[in-house]
Scaffold this active site. Structure first.
Site, short mmCIF file in Angstrom:
data_model
loop_
_atom_site.label_atom_id
_atom_site.label_comp_id
_atom_site.label_asym_id
_atom_site.label_seq_id
_atom_site.Cartn_x
_atom_site.Cartn_y
_atom_site.Cartn_z
N ILE A 293 40.59 67.94 15.24
CA ILE A 293 40.23 68.38 13.88
C ILE A 293 39.47 67.21 13.24
O ILE A 293 39.88 66.06 13.38
CB ILE A 293 41.50 68.67 13.05
CG1 ILE A 293 42.28 69.83 13.69
CG2 ILE A 293 41.16 68.99 11.60
CD1 ILE A 293 43.59 70.17 12.98
N ARG A 294 38.37 67.51 12.55
CA ARG A 294 37.55 66.46 11.97
C ARG A 294 38.26 65.78 10.79
O ARG A 294 38.28 66.31 9.68
CB ARG A 294 36.24 67.08 11.46
CG ARG A 294 35.01 66.49 12.04
CD ARG A 294 33.80 67.25 11.56
NE ARG A 294 33.36 68.18 12.57
CZ ARG A 294 32.71 67.84 13.67
NH1 ARG A 294 32.41 66.57 13.89
NH2 ARG A 294 32.35 68.74 14.55
N LYS B 120 50.13 57.64 22.34
CA LYS B 120 50.68 58.99 22.15
C LYS B 120 51.72 59.30 23.23
O LYS B 120 52.71 59.98 22.96
CB LYS B 120 49.57 60.05 22.17
CG LYS B 120 48.66 60.03 20.94
CD LYS B 120 49.40 60.29 19.65
CE LYS B 120 48.45 60.50 18.48
NZ LYS B 120 49.14 60.40 17.17
N SER C 186 40.62 59.76 10.87
CA SER C 186 41.02 59.12 12.13
C SER C 186 40.16 59.61 13.29
O SER C 186 39.76 58.82 14.15
CB SER C 186 42.48 59.43 12.47
OG SER C 186 43.31 58.84 11.53
N TYR D 257 39.52 58.19 24.35
CA TYR D 257 40.76 58.16 23.56
C TYR D 257 41.59 56.93 23.92
O TYR D 257 42.36 56.41 23.10
CB TYR D 257 41.55 59.47 23.78
CG TYR D 257 42.52 59.79 22.67
CD1 TYR D 257 42.09 59.96 21.36
CD2 TYR D 257 43.87 59.94 22.95
CE1 TYR D 257 43.00 60.25 20.35
CE2 TYR D 257 44.78 60.25 21.95
CZ TYR D 257 44.33 60.40 20.65
OH TYR D 257 45.23 60.69 19.66
N SER E 148 43.01 65.40 5.91
CA SER E 148 44.16 64.92 6.70
C SER E 148 45.03 66.09 7.17
O SER E 148 45.30 67.03 6.41
CB SER E 148 45.05 64.00 5.85
OG SER E 148 44.37 62.82 5.54
N ILE E 149 45.52 65.97 8.40
CA ILE E 149 46.45 66.99 8.91
C ILE E 149 47.70 67.02 8.01
O ILE E 149 48.24 68.08 7.72
CB ILE E 149 46.80 66.69 10.38
CG1 ILE E 149 45.57 66.96 11.25
CG2 ILE E 149 48.00 67.52 10.84
CD1 ILE E 149 45.73 66.62 12.71
N GLY F 231 51.23 60.19 5.48
CA GLY F 231 49.92 60.11 6.15
C GLY F 231 48.81 60.96 5.56
O GLY F 231 47.83 61.23 6.24
N VAL G 81 53.76 51.28 7.34
CA VAL G 81 54.75 51.41 8.42
C VAL G 81 54.76 50.22 9.40
O VAL G 81 55.54 50.21 10.34
CB VAL G 81 54.61 52.74 9.21
CG1 VAL G 81 54.87 53.93 8.31
CG2 VAL G 81 53.27 52.83 9.91
N ALA H 117 44.23 52.89 15.69
CA ALA H 117 43.81 52.00 16.78
C ALA H 117 42.48 51.37 16.36
O ALA H 117 41.73 51.96 15.57
CB ALA H 117 43.63 52.78 18.07
P1 NAD Z 1 44.01 60.79 8.89
O1 NAD Z 1 43.11 59.60 9.01
O2 NAD Z 1 43.75 61.71 7.79
O3 NAD Z 1 45.53 60.34 8.86
C1 NAD Z 1 46.02 59.16 9.47
C2 NAD Z 1 46.94 58.51 8.47
O4 NAD Z 1 47.59 57.37 9.05
C3 NAD Z 1 46.20 58.02 7.21
O5 NAD Z 1 46.77 58.60 6.06
C4 NAD Z 1 46.46 56.52 7.24
O6 NAD Z 1 46.55 55.95 5.95
C5 NAD Z 1 47.80 56.47 7.98
N1 NAD Z 1 48.12 55.12 8.41
C6 NAD Z 1 47.40 54.30 9.24
N2 NAD Z 1 48.00 53.09 9.31
C7 NAD Z 1 49.12 53.15 8.52
C8 NAD Z 1 50.13 52.23 8.16
N3 NAD Z 1 50.12 50.97 8.64
N4 NAD Z 1 51.13 52.64 7.34
C9 NAD Z 1 51.16 53.89 6.85
N5 NAD Z 1 50.21 54.82 7.14
C10 NAD Z 1 49.20 54.44 7.95
O7 NAD Z 1 43.85 61.52 10.30
P2 NAD Z 1 44.65 62.74 10.96
O8 NAD Z 1 43.76 63.21 12.04
O9 NAD Z 1 45.12 63.68 9.92
O10 NAD Z 1 45.88 62.02 11.66
C11 NAD Z 1 47.24 62.38 11.45
C12 NAD Z 1 47.98 62.39 12.78
O11 NAD Z 1 47.51 63.49 13.57
C13 NAD Z 1 47.77 61.14 13.63
O12 NAD Z 1 48.96 60.83 14.30
C14 NAD Z 1 46.72 61.60 14.64
O13 NAD Z 1 46.73 60.84 15.83
C15 NAD Z 1 47.22 63.00 14.86
N6 NAD Z 1 46.29 63.91 15.53
C16 NAD Z 1 45.04 64.08 15.04
C17 NAD Z 1 44.17 64.94 15.69
C18 NAD Z 1 42.76 65.14 15.17
O14 NAD Z 1 41.91 65.62 15.93
N7 NAD Z 1 42.47 64.82 13.94
C19 NAD Z 1 44.58 65.63 16.83
C20 NAD Z 1 45.88 65.45 17.28
C21 NAD Z 1 46.73 64.58 16.64
#
Ligand code: NAD
Length: 258
Positions: free
Chosen positions: A194-195, A165, A198, A158, A20-21, A14, A68, A98
């Site tokens: 976190i900015r 989730k 997504s 959300y 990205s996280i 991801g 995935v 989403a």
């Molecule tokens: P991000 O957009 O950097 O990462 C999301 C990733 O999901 C991307 O790399 C994207 O390519 C991947 N993805 C989407 N569809 C896919 C598919 N069909 N197959 C494979 N990969 C796919 O954003 P992020 O914020 O780093 O998100 C990472 C996780 O952290 C997510 O589960 C998100 O819900 C969660 N999260 C984010 C925050 C936040 O505020 N950013 C807070 C809590 C949880």
């Protein structure tokens, strides 16, 4: 206790870009000495993942495309990883999606297609990936997924991601129960906002950050690095007794009612 991850291999799923996280997690694991394997959704992300990973000094990383939504792709990816490295010691699932138009307004208007898409990518994928990764974790392992407060409580806009989730959190617990006998732990980090790419999809994200600054006990948003270091804890032996748990890395926001 040896806190180094040297000699261990982790799959990070991801990374889309440097915000990205998953990238924060990759850096923390790398600093701890781990060897990293990256998977990405499509060639569109492949280039940036490889460029980013190229900035990590030391061990060479490996890369695999893995959408995935496609069971065959998941199975093929982990078969390839098994052929190429043999054993893995953990996996960070940092994947969610989403439809943007469903991340605003009322949840009531969620379409069937939008509901299924969010659950397919953001929740079911954890189970499919855990099943494919299990045979590679013969030495035990740690699986980590990323969740958010919106799965526990209603967070405006959300919407369907919150429901997905909640499904992800429950899947994490059932997987922890199934995989414990193989010495594989499964946990989630509930990160504060976190900015990232997504996060941009969620309406009024700036307002959420303002709320965090005002009301969270630490009065600031958390960073990628802070999430990454908690991931390091979950991948290391420090957390060897922890499974089926949601750890909030959110500056304490989730404990405050008003
Ligand atoms: P991000 O957009 O950097 O990462 C999301 C990733 O999901 C991307 O790399 C994207 O390519 C991947 N993805 C989407 N569809 C896919 C598919 N069909 N197959 C494979 N990969 C796919 O954003 P992020 O914020 O780093 O998100 C990472 C996780 O952290 C997510 O589960 C998100 O819900 C969660 N999260 C984010 C925050 C936040 O505020 N950013 C807070 C809590 C949880």
């Amino acid at each position: 206790m040896n806190l180094s991850l040297e000699g261990r291999t982790y799959v990070v799923m991801g990374v889309a870009n440097k915000r990205s996280i998953a990238w924060g997690i990759a850096r923390s694991l790398h600093e701890a000495g781990a060897r990293l394997i990256f998977t990405y959704a499509s060639e569109r992300f492949g280039k940036s993942v490889k460029e980013l990973a190229g900035t990590l000094e030391g061990q060479e990383s490996l890369f695999y495309e893995c959408d995935v939504t496609n069971d065959e792709a998941i199975i093929h990816t982990f078969e390839q990883i098994q052929q190429d490295v043999g054993v893995i010691h953990g996996l960070a699932h940092c994947i969610a999606f989403a439809n943007r138009e469903e991340l605003k307004g009322e949840f009531l208007n969620t379409s069937r297609d939008g509901f299924l898409t969010a659950h397919n990518i953001s929740s079911y994928s954890l189970t499919a990936v855990a099943r494919a990764a299990q045979p590679l974790m013969g030495e035990g392992g740690s699986i980590l997924t990323m969740t958010y407060l919106g799965g526990e409580q209603v967070v405006e806009n959300y919407n369907i991601m919150g429901v997905a989730k909640a499904s992800l959190d429950a899947s994490m617990k059932y997987l922890a129960n199934d995989l414990g006998k193989h010495n594989i732990r499964v946990n989630a980090i509930s990160a504060g906002p976190i900015r990232t790419l997504s996060a941009k999809g969620v309406s009024d994200f700036n307002k959420v950050i303002e709320e965090i600054e005002r009301r969270a006990p630490l009065h600031r948003p958390v960073t990628q690095e802070e999430v990454g270091d908690t991931a390091y804890y979950l991948m290391s032996d420090l957390s060897r007794g922890v499974t089926g748990e949601v750890i909030h890395v959110d500056g304490g926001f989730s404990i405050v009612a008003y």
